[in-house]
Scaffold this motif. Structure first.
Motif, PDB file in Angstrom:
ATOM      1  N   ASP A  94      14.103  -4.295  17.822  1.00 31.98           N
ATOM      2  CA  ASP A  94      13.020  -3.514  17.230  1.00 31.98           C
ATOM      3  C   ASP A  94      13.548  -2.745  16.023  1.00 31.98           C
ATOM      4  OD1 ASP A  94      10.975  -1.762  16.615  1.00 31.98           O
ATOM      5  OD2 ASP A  94      11.041  -0.681  18.511  1.00 31.98           O
ATOM      6  N   GLY A  95      13.011  -3.053  14.866  1.00 31.79           N
ATOM      7  CA  GLY A  95      13.429  -2.364  13.645  1.00 31.79           C
ATOM      8  C   GLY A  95      12.809  -0.989  13.473  1.00 31.79           C
ATOM      9  N   LEU A 103      11.599  -5.851  11.733  1.00 27.18           N
ATOM     10  CA  LEU A 103      12.865  -6.065  11.047  1.00 27.18           C
ATOM     11  C   LEU A 103      12.556  -6.698   9.688  1.00 27.18           C
ATOM     12  CD1 LEU A 103      14.594  -7.729  14.109  1.00 27.18           C
ATOM     13  CD2 LEU A 103      15.246  -5.497  13.159  1.00 27.18           C
ATOM     14  N   GLU A 104      13.342  -6.385   8.703  1.00 24.16           N
ATOM     15  CA  GLU A 104      13.111  -7.067   7.423  1.00 24.16           C
ATOM     16  C   GLU A 104      13.414  -8.554   7.560  1.00 24.16           C
ATOM     17  OE1 GLU A 104      14.422  -5.036   3.938  1.00 24.16           O
ATOM     18  OE2 GLU A 104      14.711  -6.893   2.808  1.00 24.16           O
ATOM     19  N   VAL A 134      17.158  -1.105  16.360  1.00 25.34           N
ATOM     20  CA  VAL A 134      18.163  -1.417  15.337  1.00 25.34           C
ATOM     21  C   VAL A 134      18.254  -0.219  14.400  1.00 25.34           C
ATOM     22  CG1 VAL A 134      18.822  -3.030  13.519  1.00 25.34           C
ATOM     23  CG2 VAL A 134      17.639  -3.861  15.576  1.00 25.34           C
ATOM     24  N   CYS A 165       7.847  -9.128  11.340  1.00 23.55           N
ATOM     25  CA  CYS A 165       9.108  -8.993  10.627  1.00 23.55           C
ATOM     26  C   CYS A 165       8.895  -9.495   9.194  1.00 23.55           C
ATOM     27  CB  CYS A 165      10.205  -9.831  11.289  1.00 23.55           C
ATOM     28  SG  CYS A 165      10.711  -9.205  12.909  1.00 23.55           S
ATOM     29  N   GLU A 220      22.885  -5.693   9.913  1.00 30.44           N
ATOM     30  CA  GLU A 220      22.574  -6.549  11.047  1.00 30.44           C
ATOM     31  C   GLU A 220      22.856  -5.841  12.366  1.00 30.44           C
ATOM     32  OE1 GLU A 220      25.456  -7.441   9.191  1.00 30.44           O
ATOM     33  OE2 GLU A 220      24.276  -8.256   7.528  1.00 30.44           O
ATOM     34  N   MET A 236      11.180  -9.958  18.487  1.00 33.81           N
ATOM     35  CA  MET A 236      11.635  -9.198  17.312  1.00 33.81           C
ATOM     36  C   MET A 236      10.419  -8.629  16.609  1.00 33.81           C
ATOM     37  SD  MET A 236      14.782 -11.448  15.789  1.00 33.81           S
ATOM     38  CE  MET A 236      15.791 -12.504  16.869  1.00 33.81           C
ATOM     39  N   GLY A 279      14.421 -11.243  10.788  1.00 38.20           N
ATOM     40  CA  GLY A 279      14.620 -11.343  12.227  1.00 38.20           C
ATOM     41  C   GLY A 279      15.881 -12.123  12.551  1.00 38.20           C
ATOM     42  N   LYS A 285      16.937  -4.199   7.511  1.00 33.59           N
ATOM     43  CA  LYS A 285      17.482  -4.492   8.840  1.00 33.59           C
ATOM     44  C   LYS A 285      17.330  -5.973   9.197  1.00 33.59           C
ATOM     45  CE  LYS A 285      16.348   0.128  10.564  1.00 33.59           C
ATOM     46  NZ  LYS A 285      15.680   0.921  11.621  1.00 33.59           N
ATOM     47  N   THR A 286      18.378  -6.533   9.775  1.00 35.09           N
ATOM     48  CA  THR A 286      18.374  -7.910  10.270  1.00 35.09           C
ATOM     49  C   THR A 286      18.678  -7.890  11.756  1.00 35.09           C
ATOM     50  OG1 THR A 286      19.098  -8.828   8.154  1.00 35.09           O
ATOM     51  CG2 THR A 286      19.552 -10.147  10.116  1.00 35.09           C
ATOM     52  N   GLY A 287      17.950  -8.709  12.512  1.00 32.98           N
ATOM     53  CA  GLY A 287      18.177  -8.744  13.956  1.00 32.98           C
ATOM     54  C   GLY A 287      19.475  -9.448  14.316  1.00 32.98           C
TER      55      GLY A 287
END
Lengths: 401, 401, 401
Positions: free
Chosen positions: A137-138, A174-175, A106, A196, A114, A171, A177, A152-154
């Motif tokens: 994957d963030g 990510l901040e 991401v 996450c 997102e 996930m 998920g 970041k959001t999945g």
């Protein structure tokens, strides 16, 4: 007309240089545009499946899903621990250092947070959108790899939706998920969501959904499982490990279930009812509370003290039945210092029912505390008369013999 | 020799005009014939997988499955609510109006009611037949779209079978969704079965099967989950929403489990034991009974009154432990008018065990009623002495303090 | 670079005669070698998926999995009962006699016992290796088809591993099905593992894993589910049928859950805690103990007598809450003859908590027996004063009214 797409063989019209390795978002948006151009009859829009083979893909452009019946699937959630790696020091001799499977990094450059947004206006709600068996994957939390923040959001479901599924996904870093707004009959099952900031957030409102059979563990800043305004939510069969600031957090939820889960945390507030949560069942779960054992994360916690309760109840008419609590905190680590920790705190609400819960602890604890504001709580076989603290004037109590 | 078939690329020998869009039944039967012609060695009949890509298919000819180890799979259960659509008035502005995914419209013209029939004589029983991740859509209930009758059945297992699976399927607007006769070690998991007359019917006899992790909700005329003559059935982790005439219905079942489910209904008789059901466990479930809120369906109900019990027990030696009941019916809606509704009715049978169940209700209810014909029932911590009505002469009772 | 392999289309470099029908192990090892030769960057090793279409394959060479993120998947677990077949006499008229689906016959000629070994030295642990939806068939137990020994193992995870999955698999007639050493966050879900000596063995140590939603039944010589040195294991939603020597066996496990399962056995020791098992929850399970009904297997048992307990607890601070026990053994079959069988034996350990368990039996049983060596056990509503035998001097007891 095909309905089976592969991101590695799709060519974006007018953009021959686009590849899923450079920007899988561009590819998937182009495929969705193709689906919409192919399926124009109101009576027949079966959707499609977009396959992401194992591989290493970058997502720079947010995917906008605005068709029902779309399945986006990979072959492998590809989880590996980035937390261990980033705290391991020299990893130059490691076999590999990143998640894998059908791995989507991401890395938005489009100004959006997102990777995937599911959103449509008008009627009906989006139905049966499916995310299955790939990795979001963030990549990194930036300068402090232990702060769980990167914006970041999945996956964001951003408009009301029905019968959607998130299954077998991975996930990591990510901040946020998975965030699902206003959902009906959602299935979140068989996923591996860990490391996450928050893993699962069901926001706004919702009904008749299930979060089942997952392996989940958020960061200390966020939620492993959060639900807001839900009724009829079933949270069962999950193994929820640290270190979310809570394990299952309900905000203004009612008539929902948290059953047969295994919950493990490093802080108080494992099951946390916020606002007014009523008529919920917390049953047959295993709770384990320990101290953070991992040096790099010892500086952090969720800010709650040990009087907050492993189970914190705000709201009435809930049932807490047949749970096991293991409280493994040495006396010197209790906060506030010198206080007696609380296992179940009934912070507000009337007529809660608490029966046949067993607490194991190396130090003295209050197994149940009834706030003075509460009324009509029944506490049965869940501690002795020293362990069950009754600030309330109206309650029923039967001590464990 | 291929064992991987795709309905969209198969040509029926001698019938070049056959397509899965016109009649997917013809296609799949032809594929099965091919499998049988290819696999003639008794020692090696591995079966095959038949793939149904997302698309809109009509089934006019019943599929006859008479080989073991056949998987029929799609990419998407494709559920969307037809009930909402048919009751919505003008839908001309809607994005789509029909289910999708790998959608098979059940439109038999062959005189049969079933889309799929699994049947074989001789030994051994059919094993490991799998239906996975596609949609069976009954399309319409005819002149009254709310009557849940159209004579259509999704899948009928019609002879004894072993280790079969129905997983990830969607079914909608069928009079009967899944019917399985004489099954052993069946798995019904991860499905979305809703707006069918009946959803899951396990008929005849059966053992060691599981119905787990599903989203299910039948019509008011039928069963969400029905089992007959079963033993060792495990019904767990399901979210069963309205409006089946029952949520889980056992007929002459024994030594089975209904645990950790979320059950929601608009009528009495949510867990309904018929005939003689013995030694079953009903534990850790969340029950919610409300009134029908949807105007078009308010005229209908299951014909039972509020004295029937949300849990209706016929038979002895069952355990009802650790359940939560929310009864949300205004006094004016109770039937018979003026009566006190029953939560658990022990209608017959000896030595039932009812412990640590909590009932929440806005009006007075009888949490447990012991019929005069019963004997030896134990009722513990499941209501006070006014709430537990003991017509029996022989019982044990401990009131919730 | 492909990451999607099919065993039926792969050519082994330098070995053109190799086929998956002759030796699928050779094929898969060659594919893994290809993956490793293609994926050489430490930062990007996404792994691959190896597909096994339905078919009849022999494995003569052990597969060595030493890459993360590898999925090996088929289309069908293909279980059929070999036990019934081998005990059926003349099967010449049968439709088929062997398992199917994506069937791998375990027929090693390489001196190894395992079909698949997952093993790697160095860091990090192998992550996200997945086995999915195929059949591992041990074919035969040799001269005595009822002895469950042939030296064959299906899958051995032989070094520490993280986030791996074994899902939708079938295993039959292996001496050992799945063996996983030192696992973290493992998922064993949706499998059909039966007629193996042992089905699931989690050895060494482990944490935060789950065994959920399976159909499992081992031979009388071995384990249906075994775990050693685990903590935070969740065993829920399984239907575990005979005839393992135990249903769930913990050795030195702590803080784990056995909840909402259906357990059926022909011998004592269904849930068996060995060594010291502490702070575990056994809740909301259905236990059924019967006598072996199948003539060919009546000569065998697990060697334990009826004083061992259906639940045998060694270790302290466990919770046994809300279970149903059906004990269906005629008095003449009790062993030692004339003794009163035990349902829950607390063989050692302090402060176990046993509440609201219901036992149904046609003959007199001891629902709970507290060994003299135990202390502080609490027994609530789990039998009357004749049924709860207290050899201990220190305990709490409240008889079921």
């Amino acid at each position: 007309m095909t309905t089976v797409y592969d991101v590695t063989t799709w060519s974006v019209p007018g953009n021959p240089s686009a590849t899923p390795y450079n920007d899988i978002g561009l590819i998937i948006n182009s495929i969705i545009a193709d689906i919409k151009s192919q399926q124009t009859s109101q009576a027949s829009k079966p959707g499609a499946v977009i396959y992401i083979p194992p591989g290493d893909y970058s997502l720079k452009t947010r995917v906008n899903v605005d068709v029902s019946f779309l399945t986006i699937r990979g072959s492998g959630h590809g989880f590996t621990s980035l937390s261990i790696r980033y705290n391991a020091g020299n990893t130059s001799s490691w076999h590999e250092i990143n998640p894998g499977g059908s791995r989507v990094r991401v890395e938005n450059t489009d100004g959006n947070g997102e990777a995937f947004r599911v959103y449509r206006t008008g009627d009906p709600r989006l139905s049966s959108v499916v995310f299955e068996n790939f990795c979001l994957d963030g990549v990194s939390f930036g300068s402090n790899e232990n702060d769980y923040t990167n914006g970041k959001t999945g996956i964001l479901f951003d408009s009301a939706n029905d019968s959607c599924r998130v299954e077998g996904m991975g996930m990591v870093y990510l901040e946020r998920g998975l965030v699902v707004k206003d959902t009906d009959a959602l299935s979140v099952s068989g996923n591996f969501l860990a490391e996450c900031g928050s893993c699962v957030e069901l926001t706004g409102s919702g009904q008749a959904s299930k979060v089942t059979d997952n392996l989940i563990g958020a960061g200390y800043v966020g939620f492993s499982i959060f639900a807001e305004g839900h009724f009829g939510l079933l949270v069962t069969g999950n193994n929820i490990f640290p270190r979310g600031k809570s394990s299952v957090h309900f905000k203004n939820c009612t008539r929902s279930s948290i059953t047969a889960n295994r919950l493990h945390a490093f802080y108080p507030g494992m099951v946390n009812f916020e606002g007014s949560c009523t008529e919920n069942l917390v049953g047959n779960n295993h709770f384990l509370r320990q101290m953070e054992p991992f040096d790099p994360l010892k500086p952090y916690n969720n800010g709650l003290d040990d009087l907050f309760g492993l189970v914190h109840i705000a709201g009435g008419s809930n049932s807490v039945i047949g749970n096991h609590f293991s409280f493994d905190v040495p006396s010197g680590s209790v906060s506030p210092s010198g206080q007696t920790p609380t296992i179940i705190l009934v912070a507000s609400g009337n007529n809660n029912y608490i029966a046949t819960n067993n607490t194991v602890s190396g130090i003295a604890v209050h197994t149940v505390v009834l706030d003075a504001s509460t009324s009509g709580c029944k506490v049965l076989d869940s501690g002795d008369s020293n362990q069950v603290v009754r600030y309330a004037s109206n309650y029923s109590f039967r001590a464990t013999p």
